[in-house]
Design an enzyme around this catalytic site. Sequence first.
Site, PDB file in Angstrom:
ATOM      1  N   TYR A  85       0.798  -1.234   0.000  1.00  0.00           N
ATOM      2  CA  TYR A  85       0.000   0.000   0.000  1.00  0.00           C
ATOM      3  C   TYR A  85       0.828   1.280   0.000  1.00  0.00           C
ATOM      4  O   TYR A  85       0.545   2.199  -0.758  1.00  0.00           O
ATOM      5  CB  TYR A  85      -0.909   0.039   1.235  1.00  0.00           C
ATOM      6  N   ASN A 157      -7.474   4.052  -3.526  1.00  0.00           N
ATOM      7  CA  ASN A 157      -7.974   2.974  -2.676  1.00  0.00           C
ATOM      8  C   ASN A 157      -9.105   3.508  -1.799  1.00  0.00           C
ATOM      9  O   ASN A 157      -8.881   4.402  -0.984  1.00  0.00           O
ATOM     10  CB  ASN A 157      -6.853   2.442  -1.781  1.00  0.00           C
ATOM     11  N   GLU A 158     -10.305   2.991  -2.007  1.00  0.00           N
ATOM     12  CA  GLU A 158     -11.450   3.334  -1.152  1.00  0.00           C
ATOM     13  C   GLU A 158     -11.620   4.838  -0.962  1.00  0.00           C
ATOM     14  O   GLU A 158     -11.901   5.309   0.136  1.00  0.00           O
ATOM     15  CB  GLU A 158     -11.314   2.657   0.221  1.00  0.00           C
ATOM     16  N   ASP A 200     -16.148  -2.336  -0.911  1.00  0.00           N
ATOM     17  CA  ASP A 200     -17.350  -3.062  -1.316  1.00  0.00           C
ATOM     18  C   ASP A 200     -18.559  -2.484  -0.586  1.00  0.00           C
ATOM     19  O   ASP A 200     -19.137  -3.100   0.298  1.00  0.00           O
ATOM     20  CB  ASP A 200     -17.186  -4.560  -1.027  1.00  0.00           C
ATOM     21  N   GLU A 265      -8.783  -7.046  -1.577  1.00  0.00           N
ATOM     22  CA  GLU A 265      -8.722  -7.521  -0.191  1.00  0.00           C
ATOM     23  C   GLU A 265      -9.908  -8.459  -0.024  1.00  0.00           C
ATOM     24  O   GLU A 265     -10.997  -8.174  -0.513  1.00  0.00           O
ATOM     25  CB  GLU A 265      -8.905  -6.384   0.839  1.00  0.00           C
ATOM     26  N   TYR A 297      -6.406 -10.423   2.996  1.00  0.00           N
ATOM     27  CA  TYR A 297      -5.988  -9.439   3.978  1.00  0.00           C
ATOM     28  C   TYR A 297      -5.745 -10.172   5.286  1.00  0.00           C
ATOM     29  O   TYR A 297      -6.678 -10.790   5.797  1.00  0.00           O
ATOM     30  CB  TYR A 297      -7.081  -8.376   4.133  1.00  0.00           C
TER      31      TYR A 297
END
Length: 484
Positions: A85, A157-158, A200, A265, A297
């Site tokens: 990351y 990311n997110e 998600d 993940e 993860y």
Amino acid sequence: MLASYLSLALGASLALAVKPLVVKDNYFVNPDTGNRFQIVGVAYQPGGSAGYNPELRKDPLSNADNCLRDAALMQVLGINTIRVYNLDPDLNHDECASIFNAAGMYMILDVNSPLVGESLTSYNPWESYYASYLNRTFAIVEAFKNYPNTLAFFSGNEVITDVAAGKTVPPYVRAVTRDLKNYIAKHSKRSIPVGYSAADVRKVLFDSFHYFECAEDGNQNDPSKADLFALNSYSWCGAATFTSSGYNTLVDGFTGSSIPVFYSEYGCNTPSPRIFTEVPTIYGPQMTGVFSGGIVYEYAQEVSDFGLVDIHDDGSATILKDFYTLRDQYAKLNFTTIQGVKPPKEDPPVAPVCSAKLITTPGFCNNFTLPVLPPGAKQIIDNGVKPTPSGKLVSISSWSVKQTVKNSDGSVLKNLAVKPFSNDEVNEPGSNVIDSGSGATASTTGSAASPTQSKKNAAPGNIAPGTVVAAAAIAAAAVIGAGF
Ligand SMILES: *[C@@H]1O[C@H](CO)[C@@H](O)[C@H](O)[C@H]1NC(C)=O
Ligand SMILES: *[C@@H]1O[C@H](CO)[C@@H](O)[C@H](O)[C@H]1NC(C)=O
Ligand SMILES: *[C@@H]1O[C@H](CO)[C@@H](O)[C@H](O)[C@H]1NC(C)=O
């Protein structure tokens, strides 16, 4: 022939394990064989987000001893990809990248970090989209573009976790994807795919996917179009099923995708210990047509309690129960099927034309006009990041792990080492260490069990002391031990 002579001449001691992959339609493929590649990955962020600290000059890929320890254990686990990351483009990653490369593992890398100025913000994205931020993302590209095992970059990311963020953020993530792809096209010898890693959150998931997948005016070479789409999903918990987990609705929603889709993940940890029964489903017939595998993860134990291995302050490590369970789930898969198939030739999917009609949730952005480059960014794309980070494969003097690693029962793993692969091999379960059940009956003769023959009988339990394959000792026979 010529190629192998050349590589011998150029660097006899370099292990040239993996082939750079390409995206073909909605699959990753090996360009030489045309075979599909599915991600069997693990998230790698020892130390959590504190494992990246520019002031202390550390990130997860800057300490060769640690990478060797972890790559050896990941070979045992059966992993072929790591996701990292938070990286510092100005550190030297040559040894770690070379170790994971030799161990037959690809790297999926986030170009962002949680530090201020190093990622887009979720609610006022225009405040975080400026030249020095983009420079940071391009610097990550420079630092990793030359490693053959760099599989992909995540442009975000997110960043979108609710409709409020979905209202403003999508054009910015799409713009960062565009800028990275333009940078790669200009400064990298090979094309490296770029895409987004989504939370998600079903309310915004498919709108995010449609927003990033589509092609402006239908132009399939539109640089702002994502090359892949990934999601962090924790909906399969315990003994769930394809339906009860909602995996079925993910497959429905991504069916027909023009780009690879995978879990960036997965691995819900309640109940604990985990049983990882999602593994046979992710790599089974209900999903593999649509998904290209996933990333569990996570490798290292942190307070959030998702770890497979507990790493101690002195660098020693203890394997946790979930590690063995996951390894045994992987060992049951048939990798000949998983990695061996050719993508279908007929009717390759085409990215839809970007249009407001693709967006279904009221309030989610349906305007595909992207922000223009911020002041100063065009010069960086034209001239390259200065000073320019760079990376290259290096030879590794020893494949032996230096730190002490213990099984969960306290027994010490002896002779733990990375087994370097020769050309173009990808790690798979059974390629390195051995499971001998009680540990008492381990043999040390490298008799001929091949990884694919060995799948069936993996006994549960520890990794037996003294049964780890020492790197150079056994060239071809990858597996020893009574369990096989
Ligand atoms: C761009 O990135 C390089 C490499 O990290 C760094 O040395 C340089 O200071 C950055 N330049 C700008 C303008 O942010
Ligand atoms: C794995 O799949 C291949 C082809 O799909 C098949 O030939 C082989 O027998 C399978 N191996 C095992 C151990 O089931
Ligand atoms: C779309 O966004 C752009 C840039 O923010 C703006 O100029 C344009 O008016 C918007 N179009 C519509 C139809 O709202």
